[in-house]
Design an enzyme around this catalytic site. Structure first.
Site, PDB file in Angstrom:
ATOM      1  N   ASP A  67       0.858  -1.173   0.000  1.00 31.00           N
ATOM      2  CA  ASP A  67       0.000   0.000   0.000  1.00 31.00           C
ATOM      3  C   ASP A  67       0.906   1.238   0.000  1.00 31.00           C
ATOM      4  OD1 ASP A  67      -2.299   1.622   0.301  1.00 31.00           O
ATOM      5  OD2 ASP A  67      -2.170   1.496   2.486  1.00 31.00           O
ATOM      6  N   ASP A  82      -0.267   5.212   1.015  1.00 34.77           N
ATOM      7  CA  ASP A  82      -0.548   6.099   2.148  1.00 34.77           C
ATOM      8  C   ASP A  82      -0.682   5.302   3.440  1.00 34.77           C
ATOM      9  OD1 ASP A  82      -1.169   8.944   0.978  1.00 34.77           O
ATOM     10  OD2 ASP A  82      -2.157   7.525  -0.362  1.00 34.77           O
ATOM     11  N   ASP A 123      -2.178  -0.379   5.908  1.00 32.85           N
ATOM     12  CA  ASP A 123      -2.551   0.199   7.194  1.00 32.85           C
ATOM     13  C   ASP A 123      -4.041   0.355   7.430  1.00 32.85           C
ATOM     14  OD1 ASP A 123      -2.651   2.396   5.195  1.00 32.85           O
ATOM     15  OD2 ASP A 123      -3.146   3.604   6.954  1.00 32.85           O
TER      16      ASP A 123
END
Length: 250
Positions: free
Chosen positions: A24, A26, A197
């Site tokens: 991922d 961000d 996240d």
């Protein structure tokens, strides 16, 4: 037996001979910022990822909710596969983007709602997002508005995220992107390792766990992942191990 929802253990070192790595952006490679365009990207991040991809024989891909054009901008120097817009568009896979009807009308409605409510509107190449980080009291109202919009625009579906809600093309998903990628060279036959996240990453973390690999949850929160790292600087340090600690500014 490890309790995945309380995962605290850091992941093992990457096995560059057998791992396929999916990252991922961000909140994983870079810290979340108050605005999507206010992130701080280490100068050598793209080049460092390119070097790591070479060690993995090309088996490294970015899988993000960001638009593909933004990923290419922020990760200049990395020319490997990228999947943007939660799986709706990609680079290097020869896939046509998912482009439902009504995109411009949908974006106009979300932009108008954001302006009325004082929210941050984020246009995306194949969807749009509403950020309520500055007005958390509007979370329920914003999510309800997005759900109604999805009914009016059936080609899109709601995607909840950290202090945000998005409308993405129906059928796009990060776990679906992993399933497609791992059927292709150079990812096929390798152990899938996914790091992310957000709640948007949980299906992909679970997919990696269920298919002989493992997930790395970044930051707090319940997770399907076996391992956890506290923040993007720890992720970058973990990724830098096969390259030497000065691979990029961690």
């Amino acid at each position: 037996m490890r309790d995945p929802f309380g995962a605290t253990e850091a992941p093992p070192a990457l096995d560059t001979a057998q791992d396929a790595l999916f990252l991922d952006f961000d909140g994983c490679l870079v810290e979340i910022a108050p605005r999507p365009d206010a992130i701080c990207v280490p100068d050598r991040l793209g080049l460092g990822l390119a070097a790591l991809a070479a060690r993995l024989d090309g088996a490294l891909a970015i899988v993000s909710g960001r638009s593909l054009r933004e990923l290419e901008h922020y990760l200049a120097g990395f020319d490997g596969p990228m999947v943007g817009s939660h799986g709706a568009e990609s680079r290097g896979l020869g896939e046509a983007p998912l482009r439902p009807e009504g995109l411009l009308a949908l974006q106009a409605e979300l932009a108008e709602f954001a302006a009325q409510k004082g929210l941050l509107y984020e246009p995306k190449s194949l969807g749009a997002g509403l950020h309520f980080r500055a007005r958390p009291e509007l979370q329920a109202e914003t999510e309800a508005f997005a759900a109604r919009a999805a009914l009016r625009f059936p080609g899109f579906e709601v995607q909840l995220a950290k202090m945000a809600v998005e409308l993405r093309p129906r059928g796009a998903s990060k776990d679906g992107a992993l399933a497609r990628l791992t059927r292709r060279a150079p990812f096929a036959g390798r152990r899938p390792v996914y790091a992310g996240d957000d709640v948007t990453d949980e299906p992909a973390l679970a997919w990696a766990e269920a298919h002989g690999g493992y997930g790395v949850k970044v930051g707090p929160g319940d997770t399907a992942a076996s391992y956890r790292l506290g923040a993007p600087d720890q992720v970058r340090a973990w990724l830098a191990r096969p390259l030497g600690e000065d691979a990029w500014d961690v």
